[in-house]
Design an enzyme around this catalytic site. Structure first.
Site, PDB file in Angstrom:
ATOM      1  N   GLU A  80       8.434  -0.439  -9.200  1.00 22.25           N
ATOM      2  CA  GLU A  80       7.174   0.175 -10.244  1.00 22.25           C
ATOM      3  C   GLU A  80       7.017   1.746  -9.673  1.00 22.25           C
ATOM      4  O   GLU A  80       6.346   1.644  -8.453  1.00 22.25           O
ATOM      5  CB  GLU A  80       6.119  -0.547 -10.362  1.00 22.25           C
ATOM      6  CG  GLU A  80       4.840   0.088 -10.984  1.00 22.25           C
ATOM      7  CD  GLU A  80       3.547  -0.168 -10.529  1.00 22.25           C
ATOM      8  OE1 GLU A  80       2.588  -0.122 -11.400  1.00 22.25           O
ATOM      9  OE2 GLU A  80       3.489  -0.278  -9.173  1.00 22.25           O
TER      10      GLU A  80
ATOM     11  N   ASP B 250       5.633  -3.259  -6.278  1.00 19.16           N
ATOM     12  CA  ASP B 250       4.493  -2.853  -6.587  1.00 19.16           C
ATOM     13  C   ASP B 250       4.302  -1.490  -5.743  1.00 19.16           C
ATOM     14  O   ASP B 250       4.567  -1.262  -4.833  1.00 19.16           O
ATOM     15  CB  ASP B 250       3.386  -3.756  -6.594  1.00 19.16           C
ATOM     16  CG  ASP B 250       2.117  -3.237  -7.211  1.00 19.16           C
ATOM     17  OD1 ASP B 250       2.061  -3.038  -8.318  1.00 19.16           O
ATOM     18  OD2 ASP B 250       1.060  -3.230  -6.632  1.00 19.16           O
TER      19      ASP B 250
END
Length: 703
Positions: A585, A532
């Site tokens: 990401e 993330d």
């Protein structure tokens, strides 16, 4: 509980797994082969008198010897501790008097040396040694700031005698029990330090009978045991290269055979990294959250503090009580806890897995499949809100059936690691090695993954190494200093989320995170990590105005430490666990994006897939296309992402069960909500200065 001499102890029976003060484990023997490797030499700056190692020049030392039974120091003739100590239990200070000598001798057998000689009893040839301890050292021991309590406590041979010292706060008396004898201890300090000299030069197996006002307990002595970390563990931790860090640090149930081989010593080994701490104690159910009884020892320059507590086991709650560099005591959850209390409670929990996996067929298939080059469809799930109220084991039934019916190849679980605030969806992690206890224990989570695999469904888990919350009981300012976070707030704080940013350039911190990635693959058999907020890691000026960030050594805005960390993580994971996926990401078109299915770069240091953050909130999603449909965008690989944050498909207006997955190219306006294969992460050849990230990404995409 019955002690070795047949005396009844005061520990409650009939409550398996319960944790109480001085809860007793199985009988043990001091010659119990506890050592698996010798303790390495240590040099503690500023602690000359308390050093342990193979070489030293302190007055009074003859040699330092480690054997299979104990961790002790041999003293030369005439050495020992200075003869200045607390008088009468610490009320006054003064010289060691003849009366104190007599009391110390009587504490051994109830007789003075003269009385034993007059009575013709057998006695060692030498006179009993002094039991007293240097005043300053004793004071540091009882206030929790001694870096090596084992230097004072436990069993210490002294010529023909063995001195045993014990720390038992609030006790009114302590008796050392050997196989055939009982020796009453003398109180050295009102804080609960007791001592006795045993008339033998060889350390016997012994237990402590601890007498309180309302009960008596027979327990093992934590301070007679060797360190639970070996020389190689400490070396790798110091180098920042321990790829299975969770097996060395944290709280681990450990069992050792005794010298006879007919019984075992069981307990929990606690170990925590706190290099700037002045003292560390372990507190929990087993000591009524009173850390005075269990100060830990520092294992040299590694910054690791360790203690083996016998007689306790899985299920005990605990924390570390840390005397910070700033002189403030703090209670901290274990950074490597395997299990935690259910939030909002914050204690760590000792856990021992007994799960047996049944997904061998899936793992064999995974090893021989290049998933990054295969068409896959991903069903993204937040376990806390998808059909609320389900446990891991209930999800293993309902989620598996739903995903199979929908036709997806993988599920992506929003962060599973423990987090204090449920509203964060798991993106502010407090315990990186513990699956959240909201839905069960770690073995229950293993069961969920196992059932998904047996149904032919892969498991991807969101992973958050970019930042962590500021909760005072968690990682932040762990030992009174910025330890896990970067010390400069221009690099160590994330203004968007009010969180701390990891210090990616510190070897021990990188080790904590790299080993954590390996942990989820090896311990829980997951098939991919979606990393993330990678963009916030890669750019030093992320969400910062001019003057609020520090350029790198080349004057650029790229975070070279973070790039190196991501490279190391990918290289380590791909080497140790073939067939898995690392997904980033990342929305800024960082150099190195390659077409899906291309060969692995020479060093294998790259995320196989890159996920743009916009896809999470776009319910249309896209599907990974066969190569014949990629001509209009050859550099991008498509993954369909079905998003259901807490809603059943019927309520979310998503395809009903049985509708299947579209097999046609997505419309052009969906191209921004895709997942791309990311090539080898590397800093650009020419460092860039300034400029809008969006403009840079657009320019690179155009090229």
């Amino acid at each position: 509980m019955i002690g070795p001499d047949g005396a009844a102890g005061g520990v409650d029976e009939g409550q398996p797994g319960s944790c109480r003060r001085d809860a007793s484990g199985p009988p043990s023997d001091a010659s119990s082969g506890l050592a698996r490797s010798p303790l390495p030499a240590m040099a503690m700056a500023g602690h000359g008198g308390g050093r342990r190692g193979n070489d030293h020049d302190d007055a009074g030392y003859d040699d330092t010897r480690y054997d299979d039974a104990r961790y002790d120091t041999r003293y030369s003739e005439g050495g020992g501790y200075p003869e200045t100590a607390y008088r009468d239990g610490g009320r006054d200070r003064g010289e060691h008097t003849a009366a104190q000598h007599d009391r110390a001798e009587r504490g051994t057998t109830g007789q003075s040396g003269a009385e034993r000689d007059a009575g013709g009893q057998d006695a060692p040839a030498s006179s009993p040694p002094s039991l007293l301890v240097d005043t300053a050292e004793l004071e540091r021991l009882v206030n929790g700031s001694h870096h090596d309590p084992h230097h004072i406590l436990g069993a210490h041979p002294h010529g023909d005698w063995t001195i045993v010292r014990a720390l038992r706060p609030d006790a009114v008396g302590v008796v050392v029990i050997t196989e055939n004898e009982r020796f009453e201890c003398t109180r050295l300090h009102t804080a609960g330090v007791f001592a006795v000299a045993l008339p033998t030069g060889a350390v016997p197996g012994y237990r402590l009978e601890v007498q309180y006002c309302d009960a008596t307990h027979v327990v093992d002595d934590p301070y007679r045991h060797l360190p639970t970390l070996g020389e190689m563990d400490l070396h790798l931790i110091g180098e920042g290269r321990h790829e299975q860090l969770w097996k060395a640090l944290g709280a681990r149930v450990r069992r050792y055979p005794d010298s006879t081989g007919t019984a075992e010593v069981s307990g929990v080994g606690f170990a925590v990294w706190a290099p700037n701490a002045r003292g560390v104690r372990v507190v929990g159910d087993f000591d009524f959250w009173d850390g005075r009884a269990y100060p830990m020892r520092s294992l040299g320059a590694t910054g690791v503090w360790e203690l083996f507590v016998p007689g306790i086991g899985a299920g005990c709650r605990y924390k570390y009580e840390i005397l910070g560099f700033d002189g403030v005591w703090r209670q901290k959850a274990d950074p490597l806890a395997l299990h935690t209390e259910n939030p909002p409670a914050t204690a760590s929990v000792v856990f021992e897995s007994d799960y047996t996996w049944s997904d061998e067929a899936w793992l064999a298939r995974r090893r021989r499949t290049a998933w990054h080059a295969m068409p896959i469809s991903v069903y993204e799930v937040h376990l806390g809100s998808w059909r609320r109220g389900l446990s891991y084991r209930q999800l293993a039934t309902e989620l598996v059936a739903h995903v199979r019916e929908m036709g997806f190849t993988h599920v992506e679980l929003l962060p599973v690691a423990e987090h204090p605030f449920g509203g964060s969806w798991g993106y502010q992690v407090s315990a990186y090695y513990a699956p959240t206890s909201r839905f069960g224990d770690p073995d229950d989570f293993r069961y969920l993954v196992d059932q998904l695999h047996q149904a032919g469904i892969g498991v991807i888990v969101d992973w958050v190494p970019a930042h962590f919350p500021r909760d005072v009981w968690a990682l932040g300012r762990f030992d009174g200093t910025p330890l896990y976070e970067h010390p400069d707030p221009r690099r160590g704080e994330q203004p968007d989320w009010g969180t701390y940013v990891f210090d990616f350039g510190r070897p021990e911190v990188r080790n904590f995170l790299v080993a954590n990635a390996v942990y989820w693959f090896e311990e829980f058999h997951i098939d991919g990590l979606r990393v993330d907020a990678v963009a916030s890691m890669l750019y030093l000026d992320y969400s910062r105005a001019e003057g609020e960030w520090i350029p790198n050594i080349h004057g650029g805005r790229e975070n070279l430490d973070a790039v190196s960390f991501l490279q190391e993580t990918n290289a380590t994971v791909y080497r140790r666990v073939p067939g898995v996926m690392m997904i980033a990401e990342e929305s800024t078109a960082w150099p190195g994006v390659i077409p899906g299915g291309d060969p692995v770069p020479p060093r294998g240091q790259r995320h196989r897939l890159q996920a743009l953050p916009g896809h999470r909130h776009d319910r249309r999603g896209v599907h990974q296309l066969p190569r014949r449909h990629r001509s209009h965008q050859p550099s991008r690989t498509r993954i369909r992402v079905q998003v259901e944050h807490g809603l059943d498909a019927r309520h979310a207006r998503l395809p009903l069960p049985g509708a299947g997955v579209p097999r046609v190219p997505p419309p052009p306006d969906d191209l921004l909500h895709d997942v791309r294969v990311l090539g080898e992460l590397r800093p650009p050849a020419q460092p860039r200065r300034g400029g809008a990230r969006e403009g840079l990404a657009a320019a690179q995409d155009a090229r």
